[in-house]
Structures are given as structure tokens and as C-alpha cells.
Write a protein that holds these residues in place. Structure first.
Motif, PDB file in Angstrom:
ATOM      1  N   TRP A 164       0.838  -1.209   0.000  1.00  0.00           N
ATOM      2  CA  TRP A 164       0.000   0.000   0.000  1.00  0.00           C
ATOM      3  C   TRP A 164       0.867   1.251   0.000  1.00  0.00           C
ATOM      4  O   TRP A 164       0.625   2.201  -0.745  1.00  0.00           O
ATOM      5  N   TYR A 165       1.918   1.230   0.810  1.00  0.00           N
ATOM      6  CA  TYR A 165       2.803   2.390   0.935  1.00  0.00           C
ATOM      7  C   TYR A 165       3.537   2.667  -0.378  1.00  0.00           C
ATOM      8  O   TYR A 165       3.653   3.819  -0.819  1.00  0.00           O
ATOM      9  N   LEU A 166       4.009   1.601  -1.034  1.00  0.00           N
ATOM     10  CA  LEU A 166       4.786   1.759  -2.257  1.00  0.00           C
ATOM     11  C   LEU A 166       3.942   2.268  -3.422  1.00  0.00           C
ATOM     12  O   LEU A 166       4.477   2.857  -4.366  1.00  0.00           O
ATOM     13  N   LYS A 167       2.632   2.070  -3.370  1.00  0.00           N
ATOM     14  CA  LYS A 167       1.764   2.550  -4.446  1.00  0.00           C
ATOM     15  C   LYS A 167       1.825   4.065  -4.589  1.00  0.00           C
ATOM     16  O   LYS A 167       1.617   4.612  -5.677  1.00  0.00           O
ATOM     17  N   TYR A 168       2.121   4.753  -3.484  1.00  0.00           N
ATOM     18  CA  TYR A 168       2.108   6.212  -3.503  1.00  0.00           C
ATOM     19  C   TYR A 168       3.448   6.798  -3.950  1.00  0.00           C
ATOM     20  O   TYR A 168       3.586   8.017  -4.002  1.00  0.00           O
ATOM     21  N   GLU A 169       4.395   5.929  -4.279  1.00  0.00           N
ATOM     22  CA  GLU A 169       5.700   6.408  -4.735  1.00  0.00           C
ATOM     23  C   GLU A 169       5.585   7.204  -6.022  1.00  0.00           C
ATOM     24  O   GLU A 169       6.362   8.124  -6.276  1.00  0.00           O
ATOM     25  N   VAL A 170       4.595   6.873  -6.849  1.00  0.00           N
ATOM     26  CA  VAL A 170       4.410   7.544  -8.137  1.00  0.00           C
ATOM     27  C   VAL A 170       4.141   9.042  -7.955  1.00  0.00           C
ATOM     28  O   VAL A 170       4.431   9.846  -8.841  1.00  0.00           O
TER      29      VAL A 170
END
Length: 205
Positions: A164-170
Motif C-alpha cells: 500500500w505504501y509503495l503505491k504512492y511512490e508515483v
């Protein structure tokens, strides 16, 4: 009209800064991509990041901030922790590689710079590369996407939160741009950059 000498100085500053960024981000991102691939994630190879071509690693905004503010960032290497052997431990290791390589580059570029005359363009390039390597190593520890610190935090979060956290890296680059435009990040980094500038000056003169 800009005086000729001032124009030459400006071009020299911009060109030396750009070349310094190229030689700082290339080994850092190449090593992270290659190690991620060796540890089981095919993603870096699929997207062409296992490359010594510096242009594939540059982030436009991060490059500009390097040249103007002496700190910046590169394009994050896409690593999927669920593809890696040993999963989250391997992801943490790959994430730590960025700052580690940055410190090693700081030492190497500082050593190389000492072989050039202090008034030469090559010295200016490697002096900047020495400084950029250490500021990037420090700056990349901030837990803000797309920096390595955000991935280090992601690797330490409970497993159900990591994806979930890595999805917001974009959205990270847009957030970083906002912090730069609002002058928040330059203000936060100013004491660190000043200290590193003093350190580099004492080492290289």
C-alpha cells in the motif's frame, strides 16, 4: 546583455553541474538495479534500468535542484519486494545501497579530484560530484518518495502495509517539486549542504 565573462561562468557552472550529476547518479542507480535483478526481481531489467547510460537514471526536477541547490535526486529504480529472494530483507538491503554507494562515491570522487589542477574544469566537475554524492547520500535517507528513505521505511513497515505504501511512490516527484517550489526543502537542506561544502573545501581546497 550578459557580459561575456559572466556568460562563460554561467555556462561553466551549469555544464559542470550537469556532468557531475551524470557521474553521481549512474553508478548509484546501476548498482541498485543490478543487485535488485540478481536478488530475483526482473523489473529493473524489463524497464531498462540495468544500464550505464546516465540519461535513463535522471529525474528532470532532481537534476535541476542538484545544479541550483547542491542536492537532488534521480529516478527511482522500480523494485518489487514480493519478487525478491528473502523478500523484505532483500528490499531493505537494496534500499540501503543508495546511501552506501553515495558515501563510497564521495570518497572515490574526492580522491580523483585531487589529481586535477584546482583551476581546471575537470577539478570543478569532480569537486561538485564529491559534494553531490554526500548530499544525495544524506538527502536520500529522508522518508519521502521517491527517496531511498521511503523504501527503507516501507521495508520496516508491517508486511500488509508495504505494498500500500509503495503505491504512492508515483506521486513522490510531484510532492518533492512542491517542497522545492515552496522553498521548504532548500531551507531544510541548507545547513547540511553548508556543512558538506565546508567538509569538501577542507578536503580538496
Amino acid at each position: 546583455m550578459i557580459p561575456y565573462k559572466s556568460l562563460v561562468k554561467l555556462v561553466e557552472m551549469l555544464l559542470s553541474g550537469f556532468i557531475a550529476v551524470l557521474i553521481v547518479v549512474t553508478p548509484r542507480e546501476y548498482i541498485k538495479a543490478y543487485v535488485g535483478y540478481l536478488l530475483g526481481d526482473p523489473t529493473p531489467k524489463k524497464v531498462g534500468r540495468i544500464s550505464l547510460n546516465p540519461l535513463v537514471h535522471l529525474d528532470p526536477v532532481g537534476t535541476v535542484t542538484f545544479i541550483l541547490f547542491d542536492f537532488g535526486w534521480s529516478r527511482p529504480v522500480p523494485i518489487r519486494p514480493w519478487n525478491l529472494k528473502n523478500g523484505r530483507k532483500a528490499f531493505l538491503f537494496v534500499s540501503l545501497l543508495g546511501p552506501i554507494v553515495g558515501v563510497l562515491c564521495f570518497i572515490c570522487f574526492g580522491f580523483v579530484a585531487r589529481f586535477f589542477d584546482n583551476n581546471s574544469f575537470a577539478f570543478l566537475v569532480f569537486r561538485k560530484a564529491t559534494k553531490y554524492s554526500l548530499t544525495y547520500a544524506l538527502f536520500s535517507l529522508f522518508p519521502i518518495p521517491p527517496l531511498d528513505g521511503s523504501r527503507i521505511l516501507g521495508a520496516l513497515l508491517p508486511p500488509n502495509y508495504t505494498e500500500w505504501y509503495l503505491k504512492y511512490e508515483v506521486y513522490g516527484t510531484l510532492f518533492m517539486l512542491a517542497l522545492v517550489v515552496l522553498w521548504i526543502m532548500p531551507m531544510v537542506m541548507d545547513p547540511f549542504v553548508s556543512f558538506i561544502e565546508m567538509l569538501v573545501s577542507r578536503i580538496l581546497g
